[in-house]
Design a protein around this motif. Structure first.
Motif, PDB file in Angstrom:
ATOM      1  N   GLU A  81       1.183  -1.154   0.463  1.00  0.00           N
ATOM      2  CA  GLU A  81      -0.165   0.100  -0.197  1.00  0.00           C
ATOM      3  C   GLU A  81       0.886   1.129   0.471  1.00  0.00           C
ATOM      4  O   GLU A  81       2.030   0.995   1.108  1.00  0.00           O
ATOM      5  CB  GLU A  81      -0.865   0.049   1.545  1.00  0.00           C
ATOM      6  N   SER A  82       0.401   2.222  -0.812  1.00  0.00           N
ATOM      7  CA  SER A  82       1.084   3.353  -0.445  1.00  0.00           C
ATOM      8  C   SER A  82       0.585   4.556  -1.530  1.00  0.00           C
ATOM      9  O   SER A  82      -0.114   4.032  -2.592  1.00  0.00           O
ATOM     10  CB  SER A  82       2.957   3.268  -1.533  1.00  0.00           C
ATOM     11  N   ASP A  83       0.999   6.030  -1.292  1.00  0.00           N
ATOM     12  CA  ASP A  83       0.189   6.812  -1.704  1.00  0.00           C
ATOM     13  C   ASP A  83       1.718   7.316  -3.124  1.00  0.00           C
ATOM     14  O   ASP A  83       0.955   8.789  -3.290  1.00  0.00           O
ATOM     15  CB  ASP A  83      -0.235   7.976  -1.041  1.00  0.00           C
ATOM     16  N   LEU A  84       2.876   6.998  -2.685  1.00  0.00           N
ATOM     17  CA  LEU A  84       3.630   7.371  -3.617  1.00  0.00           C
ATOM     18  C   LEU A  84       3.405   6.219  -4.876  1.00  0.00           C
ATOM     19  O   LEU A  84       3.539   5.377  -5.127  1.00  0.00           O
ATOM     20  CB  LEU A  84       4.772   6.663  -3.319  1.00  0.00           C
ATOM     21  N   PRO A  85       3.310   7.014  -6.148  1.00  0.00           N
ATOM     22  CA  PRO A  85       2.970   6.938  -7.656  1.00  0.00           C
ATOM     23  C   PRO A  85       4.174   5.907  -7.963  1.00  0.00           C
ATOM     24  O   PRO A  85       5.433   5.999  -7.764  1.00  0.00           O
ATOM     25  CB  PRO A  85       2.724   8.004  -8.676  1.00  0.00           C
ATOM     26  N   GLY A  86       3.735   3.993  -8.627  1.00  0.00           N
ATOM     27  CA  GLY A  86       4.165   3.337  -8.746  1.00  0.00           C
ATOM     28  C   GLY A  86       5.468   2.712  -8.013  1.00  0.00           C
ATOM     29  O   GLY A  86       5.989   1.615  -8.107  1.00  0.00           O
ATOM     30  N   ALA A  87       4.593   2.348  -6.538  1.00  0.00           N
ATOM     31  CA  ALA A  87       5.576   2.062  -5.223  1.00  0.00           C
ATOM     32  C   ALA A  87       5.180   0.570  -5.102  1.00  0.00           C
ATOM     33  O   ALA A  87       5.363  -0.450  -4.926  1.00  0.00           O
ATOM     34  CB  ALA A  87       5.102   2.344  -4.597  1.00  0.00           C
TER      35      ALA A  87
END
Length: 180
Positions: free
Chosen positions: A112-118
């Protein structure tokens, strides 16, 4: 042999027998179900002079039954980095944990992340448990931010070059003792 000497020898033999039994019980508890094979737990903020809010937390474990295979580690770790209201966070599922003394290297795949592409990318972190002066390093210092650069292999992090913010470090490393 006089009575006093016999009593002293018998007492010494009894003490040695009890000590040997206790040592044997302790060894089987370590390699049995008593103590996990390795662990990294805790949470801390990193120190940055600009005031960045950078937090890492770990709940990673290697069960005693999996002592021979650090890639059977379980758990999660999370990290976030914010400055002036901008930044990102991520949560990773542990896929490897190796510890030695007070140093732990954990890797995992971002779930899970709000960092694009992570999401779906592997990251690695190294922690040095130094009590009040813990240190930390992360794979993306050399591979590029998670999702934008190369992924490290399992069980790979960076040297622990970052300092933990005073009063926030509570990392605990359980050292791995593989059968060699």
């Amino acid at each position: 042999m006089n009575r006093r000497t016999r009593t002293a020898l018998l007492g010494s033999a009894l003490l040695l027998t009890v000590a040997a039994a206790a040592g044997s019980a302790g060894a089987s508890a370590h390699h049995g179900s008593g103590r996990e094979a390795a662990a990294l737990t805790g949470k801390a903020k990193l120190y940055r002079s600009a005031g960045d809010d950078i937090t890492f937390s770990f709940d990673a474990h290697l069960a005693a039954k999996d002592n021979a295979d650090p890639m059977k580690a379980t758990g999660t770790f999370e990290f976030s980095h914010y400055l002036n209201g901008k930044g990102a966070w991520a949560k990773a599922k542990v896929d490897c944990l190796v510890t030695g003394g007070k140093v732990a290297v954990v890797s995992g795949v971002v779930t899970e992340s709000d960092l694009p592409g992570a999401e779906g990318k592997r990251v690695g972190v190294t922690v040095h448990d130094l009590g009040r002066h813990d240190r930390l390093g992360y794979s993306w210092v050399s591979t590029g931010r998670p999702g934008a650069g190369n992924e490290p292999p399992e069980c790979v992090g960076s040297a622990p070059f970052e300092k933990v913010k005073k009063g926030t470090g509570d990392f605990t490393v359980v050292p791995w003792q593989p059968e060699l």
